[in-house]
Write an enzyme that holds these catalytic residues in place. Structure first.
Site, PDB file in Angstrom:
ATOM      1  N   ASP A 160      -8.185  -5.273  12.417  1.00  0.00           N
ATOM      2  CA  ASP A 160      -9.455  -4.742  11.911  1.00  0.00           C
ATOM      3  C   ASP A 160     -10.526  -5.829  11.850  1.00  0.00           C
ATOM      4  O   ASP A 160     -11.721  -5.531  11.770  1.00  0.00           O
ATOM      5  CB  ASP A 160      -9.272  -4.124  10.521  1.00  0.00           C
ATOM      6  CG  ASP A 160      -8.589  -2.772  10.592  1.00  0.00           C
ATOM      7  OD1 ASP A 160      -8.358  -2.295  11.719  1.00  0.00           O
ATOM      8  OD2 ASP A 160      -8.274  -2.198   9.545  1.00  0.00           O
ATOM      9  N   ARG A 172       0.849  -1.205   0.000  1.00  0.00           N
ATOM     10  CA  ARG A 172       0.000   0.000   0.000  1.00  0.00           C
ATOM     11  C   ARG A 172       0.883   1.254   0.000  1.00  0.00           C
ATOM     12  O   ARG A 172       0.527   2.275  -0.588  1.00  0.00           O
ATOM     13  CB  ARG A 172      -0.952   0.003   1.199  1.00  0.00           C
ATOM     14  CG  ARG A 172      -0.263   0.034   2.554  1.00  0.00           C
ATOM     15  CD  ARG A 172      -1.225   0.322   3.683  1.00  0.00           C
ATOM     16  NE  ARG A 172      -0.565   0.204   4.975  1.00  0.00           N
ATOM     17  CZ  ARG A 172      -0.938   0.881   6.057  1.00  0.00           C
ATOM     18  NH1 ARG A 172      -1.942   1.719   5.997  1.00  0.00           N
ATOM     19  NH2 ARG A 172      -0.301   0.709   7.190  1.00  0.00           N
ATOM     20  N   PHE A 185     -14.271  -2.818   0.551  1.00  0.00           N
ATOM     21  CA  PHE A 185     -15.231  -1.828   0.080  1.00  0.00           C
ATOM     22  C   PHE A 185     -15.174  -1.649  -1.436  1.00  0.00           C
ATOM     23  O   PHE A 185     -16.185  -1.409  -2.079  1.00  0.00           O
ATOM     24  CB  PHE A 185     -14.980  -0.490   0.773  1.00  0.00           C
ATOM     25  CG  PHE A 185     -14.917  -0.595   2.275  1.00  0.00           C
ATOM     26  CD1 PHE A 185     -15.802  -1.406   2.964  1.00  0.00           C
ATOM     27  CD2 PHE A 185     -13.963   0.104   2.990  1.00  0.00           C
ATOM     28  CE1 PHE A 185     -15.742  -1.520   4.354  1.00  0.00           C
ATOM     29  CE2 PHE A 185     -13.889   0.001   4.377  1.00  0.00           C
ATOM     30  CZ  PHE A 185     -14.774  -0.813   5.057  1.00  0.00           C
ATOM     31  N   GLU A 213     -18.395   4.525  -1.227  1.00  0.00           N
ATOM     32  CA  GLU A 213     -17.567   3.839  -2.218  1.00  0.00           C
ATOM     33  C   GLU A 213     -18.268   3.613  -3.554  1.00  0.00           C
ATOM     34  O   GLU A 213     -17.656   3.735  -4.617  1.00  0.00           O
ATOM     35  CB  GLU A 213     -17.082   2.503  -1.654  1.00  0.00           C
ATOM     36  CG  GLU A 213     -16.122   2.633  -0.490  1.00  0.00           C
ATOM     37  CD  GLU A 213     -16.808   2.857   0.850  1.00  0.00           C
ATOM     38  OE1 GLU A 213     -16.096   3.047   1.857  1.00  0.00           O
ATOM     39  OE2 GLU A 213     -18.061   2.842   0.901  1.00  0.00           O
ATOM     40  N   ARG A 261      -1.547  -4.440   3.663  1.00  0.00           N
ATOM     41  CA  ARG A 261      -1.184  -3.571   4.783  1.00  0.00           C
ATOM     42  C   ARG A 261       0.151  -3.978   5.401  1.00  0.00           C
ATOM     43  O   ARG A 261       0.918  -3.143   5.872  1.00  0.00           O
ATOM     44  CB  ARG A 261      -2.281  -3.646   5.855  1.00  0.00           C
ATOM     45  CG  ARG A 261      -1.992  -2.835   7.110  1.00  0.00           C
ATOM     46  CD  ARG A 261      -3.043  -3.107   8.168  1.00  0.00           C
ATOM     47  NE  ARG A 261      -2.844  -2.280   9.351  1.00  0.00           N
ATOM     48  CZ  ARG A 261      -3.552  -2.397  10.471  1.00  0.00           C
ATOM     49  NH1 ARG A 261      -4.514  -3.312  10.547  1.00  0.00           N
ATOM     50  NH2 ARG A 261      -3.323  -1.624  11.494  1.00  0.00           N
ATOM     51  N   HIS A 282      -5.332  -3.103   1.820  1.00  0.00           N
ATOM     52  CA  HIS A 282      -5.795  -3.855   3.003  1.00  0.00           C
ATOM     53  C   HIS A 282      -6.553  -5.122   2.627  1.00  0.00           C
ATOM     54  O   HIS A 282      -7.586  -5.443   3.185  1.00  0.00           O
ATOM     55  CB  HIS A 282      -6.665  -2.965   3.900  1.00  0.00           C
ATOM     56  CG  HIS A 282      -5.916  -1.827   4.511  1.00  0.00           C
ATOM     57  ND1 HIS A 282      -5.410  -0.787   3.755  1.00  0.00           N
ATOM     58  CD2 HIS A 282      -5.583  -1.559   5.807  1.00  0.00           C
ATOM     59  CE1 HIS A 282      -4.798   0.070   4.545  1.00  0.00           C
ATOM     60  NE2 HIS A 282      -4.878  -0.374   5.790  1.00  0.00           N
TER      61      HIS A 282
END
Length: 313
Positions: free
Chosen positions: A117, A10, A83, A58, A167, A109
Protein backbone atom coordinates in the site's frame (compact mmCIF):
# COMPACT_ATOMS: atom_id res chain seq x y z
CA UNK A 1 9.10 -29.19 15.66
CA UNK A 2 5.68 -27.88 14.66
CA UNK A 3 5.48 -24.54 12.91
CA UNK A 4 4.69 -21.53 15.10
CA UNK A 5 1.11 -20.35 14.66
CA UNK A 6 0.85 -16.90 13.05
CA UNK A 7 -2.18 -14.61 13.04
CA UNK A 8 -2.53 -10.95 12.03
CA UNK A 9 -3.72 -8.84 14.95
CA UNK A 10 -6.35 -7.20 12.71
CA UNK A 11 -7.91 -10.68 12.43
CA UNK A 12 -7.83 -10.95 16.22
CA UNK A 13 -9.55 -7.57 16.47
CA UNK A 14 -12.46 -8.64 14.27
CA UNK A 15 -12.91 -11.93 16.08
CA UNK A 16 -12.75 -10.28 19.50
CA UNK A 17 -15.39 -7.73 18.52
CA UNK A 18 -17.76 -10.53 17.56
CA UNK A 19 -17.13 -12.30 20.87
CA UNK A 20 -17.61 -9.04 22.77
CA UNK A 21 -20.85 -8.37 20.93
CA UNK A 22 -22.30 -11.66 22.16
CA UNK A 23 -21.62 -10.68 25.75
CA UNK A 24 -22.59 -7.01 25.66
CA UNK A 25 -25.48 -5.57 23.66
CA UNK A 26 -24.22 -2.01 24.21
CA UNK A 27 -21.28 -2.58 21.83
CA UNK A 28 -21.62 -0.70 18.53
CA UNK A 29 -19.05 -0.96 15.74
CA UNK A 30 -18.36 1.75 13.16
CA UNK A 31 -16.17 1.49 10.08
CA UNK A 32 -15.08 3.78 7.26
CA UNK A 33 -15.75 1.58 4.23
CA UNK A 34 -12.97 -0.88 5.13
CA UNK A 35 -14.83 -3.63 6.99
CA UNK A 36 -13.19 -6.35 4.91
CA UNK A 37 -9.69 -5.07 5.64
CA UNK A 38 -10.17 -4.08 9.28
CA UNK A 39 -12.08 -7.35 9.87
CA UNK A 40 -15.01 -5.56 11.50
CA UNK A 41 -17.06 -7.39 8.86
CA UNK A 42 -17.05 -10.33 11.29
CA UNK A 43 -19.06 -8.23 13.76
CA UNK A 44 -21.26 -6.86 10.96
CA UNK A 45 -22.25 -10.37 9.91
CA UNK A 46 -23.19 -11.32 13.47
CA UNK A 47 -24.82 -8.05 14.53
CA UNK A 48 -25.83 -6.02 11.44
CA UNK A 49 -28.19 -3.85 13.50
CA UNK A 50 -25.23 -2.66 15.62
CA UNK A 51 -22.87 -1.94 12.75
CA UNK A 52 -22.57 1.44 11.02
CA UNK A 53 -20.59 1.99 7.82
CA UNK A 54 -19.77 5.70 7.79
CA UNK A 55 -18.15 5.61 4.37
CA UNK A 56 -14.85 7.23 3.51
CA UNK A 57 -15.38 9.99 6.07
CA UNK A 58 -13.17 9.17 9.02
CA UNK A 59 -13.54 12.51 10.79
CA UNK A 60 -17.30 12.20 10.63
CA UNK A 61 -17.07 8.62 11.93
CA UNK A 62 -15.21 9.81 15.04
CA UNK A 63 -17.89 12.45 15.63
CA UNK A 64 -20.64 9.84 15.24
CA UNK A 65 -18.79 7.53 17.67
CA UNK A 66 -18.51 10.37 20.18
CA UNK A 67 -22.23 11.03 19.92
CA UNK A 68 -23.09 7.36 20.39
CA UNK A 69 -20.87 7.25 23.49
CA UNK A 70 -22.94 10.01 25.10
CA UNK A 71 -25.99 7.69 24.98
CA UNK A 72 -24.28 5.06 27.13
CA UNK A 73 -23.33 2.75 24.28
CA UNK A 74 -19.70 1.66 23.78
CA UNK A 75 -18.62 2.44 20.20
CA UNK A 76 -15.59 0.89 18.50
CA UNK A 77 -14.55 3.12 15.58
CA UNK A 78 -12.36 1.31 13.07
CA UNK A 79 -10.21 2.19 10.08
CA UNK A 80 -6.54 2.19 9.03
CA UNK A 81 -4.16 3.82 11.51
CA UNK A 82 -3.22 6.46 8.95
CA UNK A 83 -6.82 7.62 8.79
CA UNK A 84 -7.78 7.05 12.44
CA UNK A 85 -4.82 8.90 13.94
CA UNK A 86 -3.83 11.05 10.97
CA UNK A 87 -6.82 12.20 8.96
CA UNK A 88 -9.21 12.27 11.92
CA UNK A 89 -6.82 13.68 14.53
CA UNK A 90 -8.81 16.86 15.16
CA UNK A 91 -12.06 14.96 15.75
CA UNK A 92 -10.32 12.39 17.96
CA UNK A 93 -8.79 15.19 20.00
CA UNK A 94 -11.77 17.51 20.27
CA UNK A 95 -14.78 15.19 20.10
CA UNK A 96 -13.38 12.15 21.92
CA UNK A 97 -10.35 13.15 23.98
CA UNK A 98 -11.36 16.58 25.26
CA UNK A 99 -14.82 15.55 26.57
CA UNK A 100 -13.42 12.17 27.70
CA UNK A 101 -15.96 10.25 25.65
CA UNK A 102 -15.95 6.48 26.07
CA UNK A 103 -14.88 5.69 22.50
CA UNK A 104 -12.57 2.82 21.51
CA UNK A 105 -10.54 3.29 18.34
CA UNK A 106 -9.43 0.19 16.47
CA UNK A 107 -6.61 1.27 14.15
CA UNK A 108 -5.49 -1.46 11.78
CA UNK A 109 -2.72 -1.59 9.15
CA UNK A 110 -0.25 0.34 11.31
CA UNK A 111 3.47 0.62 10.56
CA UNK A 112 5.44 -0.27 7.45
CA UNK A 113 4.13 -3.85 7.40
CA UNK A 114 1.13 -2.53 5.46
CA UNK A 115 3.49 -3.40 2.62
CA UNK A 116 2.48 -2.72 -0.97
CA UNK A 117 0.00 0.00 0.00
CA UNK A 118 3.06 2.22 0.28
CA UNK A 119 4.17 5.27 2.29
CA UNK A 120 0.80 7.04 2.12
CA UNK A 121 -0.83 4.22 4.12
CA UNK A 122 2.12 3.17 6.32
CA UNK A 123 1.49 5.08 9.52
CA UNK A 124 4.64 5.34 11.63
CA UNK A 125 3.42 8.38 13.54
CA UNK A 126 0.18 7.25 15.21
CA UNK A 127 1.59 6.35 18.62
CA UNK A 128 3.24 9.76 18.83
CA UNK A 129 0.00 11.52 17.89
CA UNK A 130 -2.22 9.56 20.25
CA UNK A 131 0.22 9.87 23.18
CA UNK A 132 -0.23 13.64 23.11
CA UNK A 133 -3.98 13.48 23.73
CA UNK A 134 -4.64 13.81 27.49
CA UNK A 135 -6.34 10.75 28.95
CA UNK A 136 -5.96 8.62 25.82
CA UNK A 137 -4.88 5.02 26.52
CA UNK A 138 -2.57 3.68 23.78
CA UNK A 139 -2.27 -0.07 23.26
CA UNK A 140 -0.07 -1.95 20.76
CA UNK A 141 -0.58 -5.72 21.16
CA UNK A 142 2.10 -8.21 20.16
CA UNK A 143 0.00 -11.17 19.01
CA UNK A 144 -3.43 -12.76 18.69
CA UNK A 145 -3.84 -13.50 22.40
CA UNK A 146 -2.88 -9.99 23.42
CA UNK A 147 -4.97 -8.30 20.74
CA UNK A 148 -8.13 -10.09 21.83
CA UNK A 149 -7.40 -9.34 25.48
CA UNK A 150 -6.84 -5.67 24.61
CA UNK A 151 -10.30 -5.40 23.03
CA UNK A 152 -11.99 -6.79 26.15
CA UNK A 153 -9.86 -4.59 28.43
CA UNK A 154 -10.70 -1.54 26.32
CA UNK A 155 -14.40 -2.25 26.75
CA UNK A 156 -14.02 -2.44 30.53
CA UNK A 157 -11.95 0.77 30.67
CA UNK A 158 -13.97 3.95 31.12
CA UNK A 159 -12.56 6.51 28.69
CA UNK A 160 -10.98 6.77 25.24
CA UNK A 161 -8.67 3.98 24.05
CA UNK A 162 -6.53 3.74 20.91
CA UNK A 163 -5.63 0.20 19.84
CA UNK A 164 -2.98 -0.44 17.17
CA UNK A 165 -3.27 -3.56 15.01
CA UNK A 166 -1.22 -4.92 12.11
CA UNK A 167 -1.83 -6.44 8.71
CA UNK A 168 1.06 -8.91 8.80
CA UNK A 169 0.56 -12.30 10.47
CA UNK A 170 2.76 -12.57 13.58
CA UNK A 171 3.72 -15.49 15.86
CA UNK A 172 1.49 -16.29 18.83
CA UNK A 173 3.83 -15.86 21.81
CA UNK A 174 1.45 -15.34 24.74
CA UNK A 175 -0.45 -18.61 24.48
CA UNK A 176 0.15 -19.82 28.02
CA UNK A 177 -2.10 -20.27 31.08
CA UNK A 178 -0.18 -17.71 33.14
CA UNK A 179 -0.73 -14.86 30.67
CA UNK A 180 -2.63 -11.89 32.05
CA UNK A 181 -3.43 -8.65 30.25
CA UNK A 182 -3.69 -5.49 32.32
CA UNK A 183 -3.73 -1.96 30.95
CA UNK A 184 -0.56 -0.16 32.01
CA UNK A 185 1.38 -3.30 32.95
CA UNK A 186 4.30 -4.68 30.93
CA UNK A 187 5.35 -8.31 30.83
CA UNK A 188 8.83 -9.79 31.25
CA UNK A 189 9.11 -12.50 28.59
CA UNK A 190 12.77 -13.29 29.13
CA UNK A 191 15.09 -12.62 32.05
CA UNK A 192 18.58 -11.26 31.46
CA UNK A 193 21.34 -9.26 33.12
CA UNK A 194 23.34 -7.55 30.33
CA UNK A 195 20.77 -5.42 28.50
CA UNK A 196 17.02 -4.80 28.55
CA UNK A 197 15.09 -4.93 25.28
CA UNK A 198 11.74 -3.14 25.54
CA UNK A 199 9.52 -3.96 22.56
CA UNK A 200 5.95 -3.47 21.39
CA UNK A 201 3.69 -4.83 18.66
CA UNK A 202 5.13 -7.22 16.10
CA UNK A 203 8.63 -6.29 17.27
CA UNK A 204 8.14 -8.32 20.46
CA UNK A 205 8.51 -11.65 18.65
CA UNK A 206 11.43 -10.27 16.60
CA UNK A 207 13.14 -9.11 19.81
CA UNK A 208 12.69 -12.50 21.44
CA UNK A 209 14.34 -14.15 18.44
CA UNK A 210 17.17 -11.59 18.58
CA UNK A 211 17.67 -12.31 22.30
CA UNK A 212 18.21 -16.00 21.55
CA UNK A 213 20.88 -15.09 19.00
CA UNK A 214 22.53 -12.76 21.52
CA UNK A 215 22.60 -15.57 24.07
CA UNK A 216 24.72 -17.62 21.68
CA UNK A 217 27.26 -14.77 21.86
CA UNK A 218 27.19 -14.69 25.64
CA UNK A 219 24.93 -11.62 25.89
CA UNK A 220 22.06 -12.16 28.31
CA UNK A 221 19.13 -9.96 27.25
CA UNK A 222 16.02 -9.30 29.30
CA UNK A 223 12.98 -8.87 27.01
CA UNK A 224 9.97 -6.82 28.10
CA UNK A 225 6.70 -6.70 26.21
CA UNK A 226 5.11 -3.28 26.52
CA UNK A 227 1.59 -3.65 25.13
CA UNK A 228 0.38 -0.43 26.78
CA UNK A 229 2.48 2.55 25.76
CA UNK A 230 0.25 4.97 27.64
CA UNK A 231 0.01 4.64 30.59
CA UNK A 232 3.52 3.18 30.60
CA UNK A 233 4.70 0.64 33.17
CA UNK A 234 7.36 2.97 34.54
CA UNK A 235 8.14 0.82 37.57
CA UNK A 236 8.99 -2.23 35.46
CA UNK A 237 11.16 -0.22 33.07
CA UNK A 238 13.04 1.56 35.86
CA UNK A 239 13.69 -1.71 37.68
CA UNK A 240 15.00 -3.35 34.51
CA UNK A 241 17.21 -0.35 33.70
CA UNK A 242 18.79 -0.48 37.15
CA UNK A 243 19.40 -4.23 36.82
CA UNK A 244 20.99 -4.24 33.36
CA UNK A 245 22.38 -0.72 32.94
CA UNK A 246 21.47 -0.52 29.23
CA UNK A 247 18.09 -0.29 27.47
CA UNK A 248 17.08 -0.89 23.85
CA UNK A 249 13.60 0.00 22.59
CA UNK A 250 12.17 -1.68 19.49
CA UNK A 251 9.04 -0.60 17.63
CA UNK A 252 7.49 -0.62 14.17
CA UNK A 253 7.01 3.12 14.45
CA UNK A 254 9.08 6.26 14.14
CA UNK A 255 11.86 6.59 16.71
CA UNK A 256 10.41 10.06 17.30
CA UNK A 257 7.52 10.21 19.76
CA UNK A 258 6.79 6.51 20.11
CA UNK A 259 7.75 3.82 22.62
CA UNK A 260 11.41 4.84 22.58
CA UNK A 261 10.57 8.44 23.41
CA UNK A 262 8.20 7.37 26.19
CA UNK A 263 10.88 5.15 27.74
CA UNK A 264 13.52 7.88 27.43
CA UNK A 265 11.21 10.37 29.17
CA UNK A 266 10.92 8.03 32.15
CA UNK A 267 14.60 7.13 32.34
CA UNK A 268 15.95 10.67 31.90
CA UNK A 269 13.83 11.91 34.79
CA UNK A 270 14.35 9.02 37.18
CA UNK A 271 17.33 6.86 36.19
CA UNK A 272 19.58 8.19 33.41
CA UNK A 273 20.52 5.13 31.34
CA UNK A 274 22.16 4.60 27.93
CA UNK A 275 19.35 3.92 25.44
CA UNK A 276 19.35 2.67 21.85
CA UNK A 277 16.12 3.33 19.96
CA UNK A 278 15.36 0.90 17.12
CA UNK A 279 12.52 1.90 14.83
CA UNK A 280 11.82 3.82 11.64
CA UNK A 281 14.50 6.51 11.50
CA UNK A 282 12.71 9.72 10.50
CA UNK A 283 11.95 8.53 6.97
CA UNK A 284 8.83 7.55 5.06
CA UNK A 285 8.26 3.93 4.09
CA UNK A 286 7.88 2.61 0.56
CA UNK A 287 5.89 0.09 -1.38
CA UNK A 288 7.04 -3.53 -1.11
CA UNK A 289 6.38 -6.91 0.52
CA UNK A 290 5.92 -6.46 4.28
CA UNK A 291 8.59 -8.94 5.31
CA UNK A 292 11.14 -7.36 2.97
CA UNK A 293 10.36 -3.91 4.33
CA UNK A 294 10.83 -5.12 7.90
CA UNK A 295 14.31 -6.31 6.90
CA UNK A 296 15.18 -3.21 4.84
CA UNK A 297 14.28 -0.89 7.71
CA UNK A 298 16.27 -2.93 10.21
CA UNK A 299 13.36 -4.23 12.27
CA UNK A 300 13.90 -7.98 11.81
CA UNK A 301 15.48 -10.28 14.40
CA UNK A 302 18.88 -10.36 12.66
CA UNK A 303 19.09 -6.56 12.46
CA UNK A 304 18.03 -6.16 16.08
CA UNK A 305 20.65 -8.74 17.09
CA UNK A 306 23.44 -6.86 15.27
CA UNK A 307 22.41 -3.46 16.68
CA UNK A 308 22.07 -4.67 20.27
CA UNK A 309 25.33 -6.61 20.08
CA UNK A 310 27.21 -3.48 18.94
CA UNK A 311 25.46 -1.37 21.58
CA UNK A 312 26.35 -3.71 24.43
CA UNK A 313 29.98 -4.19 23.40
Amino acid sequence: MSEVKKIATRESYGNALAELGKLHDDVVVLDADLAGATKTGVFKKAFPERFIDCGIAEGNMMGVAAGIATTGKVPFASTFAMFAAGRAFEQVRNSIGYPKNNVKIGATHAGISVGEDGASHQCNEDIALMRTIPGMVVISPSDDVEAKAAVFAAYEHQGPVYMRFGRLAVPVINDNPDYKFEIGKGIVLREGKDVTIVATGLEVSESLAAAEKLAADGIDAKVINIHTIKPLDTELILTAAKETGKVVTVEEHSVIGGLGSAVCDVLSENCPTPVLKIGVNDVFGESGPAKELIVKYGLDADSIYEKVKAFVK
